[in-house]
Design an enzyme around this catalytic site. Sequence first.
Site, PDB file in Angstrom:
ATOM      1  N   SER A 121       0.449  -1.624  -0.266  1.00  0.00           N
ATOM      2  CA  SER A 121      -0.369   0.218   0.504  1.00  0.00           C
ATOM      3  C   SER A 121       0.790   1.576   0.108  1.00  0.00           C
ATOM      4  O   SER A 121       0.164   2.574  -0.126  1.00  0.00           O
ATOM      5  CB  SER A 121      -0.528   0.197   1.108  1.00  0.00           C
ATOM      6  OG  SER A 121      -0.073   0.079   2.481  1.00  0.00           O
TER       7      SER A 121
ATOM      8  N   TYR B 249       4.396   1.017  10.544  1.00  0.00           N
ATOM      9  CA  TYR B 249       3.993  -0.467  10.979  1.00  0.00           C
ATOM     10  C   TYR B 249       3.712  -1.429   8.667  1.00  0.00           C
ATOM     11  O   TYR B 249       3.745  -1.832   8.390  1.00  0.00           O
ATOM     12  CB  TYR B 249       2.109  -0.874  11.102  1.00  0.00           C
ATOM     13  CG  TYR B 249       1.689  -2.128  11.213  1.00  0.00           C
ATOM     14  CD1 TYR B 249       2.279  -2.965  12.367  1.00  0.00           C
ATOM     15  CD2 TYR B 249       0.470  -2.613  10.043  1.00  0.00           C
ATOM     16  CE1 TYR B 249       1.025  -3.994  12.491  1.00  0.00           C
ATOM     17  CE2 TYR B 249       0.109  -4.280  10.464  1.00  0.00           C
ATOM     18  CZ  TYR B 249       0.209  -4.766  12.026  1.00  0.00           C
ATOM     19  OH  TYR B 249       0.239  -5.787  11.981  1.00  0.00           O
TER      20      TYR B 249
END
Length: 277
Positions: free
Chosen positions: A153, A168
């Site tokens: 992403s 993360y």
Amino acid sequence: MNDPREIANHGDEVRAGLALVTGASSGIGRAFARRLAAKGYDLIVVGRRRDRLEELVAEFPKAKIQPLVADLGSDAGVEKIAGICASEDLTLLINNAGVAHYMPFTSLPADKASELLHVKVVAPTLLARAAAPGMVMRGRGIIINVSGMLAFSGPASIEKLPLRRAVYTATLAHIVALSQAMHEELKPHGLRVQALCPGVVATEFHERQGMDLSAVPRMSADDVVTASLRGLELGEVVCAPGVERPDLLDAVFEANLEAFAGQAPELAERYRAPVSE
């Protein structure tokens, strides 16, 4: 090739032996431990909560399950489990441990950022490094590193993914690249490495973050495990349980290699104009 519906009971790639599972207290790690115990594995289960680990021992009284309490967010915890990985004849290592520090970049305290990097980058890297030499010597072994679809992403705009968190996400991307490179290095020695990339899974992770996803469709941890084991049979290095078209992942990796091959020792044309002052 086995029927995918039968993977819970058997599988050519995952033969019983000794498995070490981190993050076995809950979620995907617990689902892996339960599945492997049912398949006849001896287990070393690692987590922070002894009571949860003891529940696994009680659930499978005929299985040989050793619970180990360790904090993989610390150097001492990583060193402790790395020593076990180096000394035991592991058939299977599952690097699943996680930590719920899913916070905006500028709000993430330094100590929590360090803990997150230890759990999701340092621990899987060093535990695999500790286990691999023994597996190479025996000519057999599987390492499964649990990542997530957020690994892909990075290029998404904040409008598309307003709740994505940089640190993360970066740890998951590390796991994918590490697993792909490890697989290529170790496959001549008879080893297999898999990056397991689920999407949103129904575990305790989001609850710990105070996120209510009860209305969001989520995959079960058991289905993630089923996909991982089936993915090994299919020869997948990157297993994405919720992606129907594997050619989408193939396209990503092919584009990466094209960009890598497209480099040259000369400065690219777009950078040759004088820099504006």
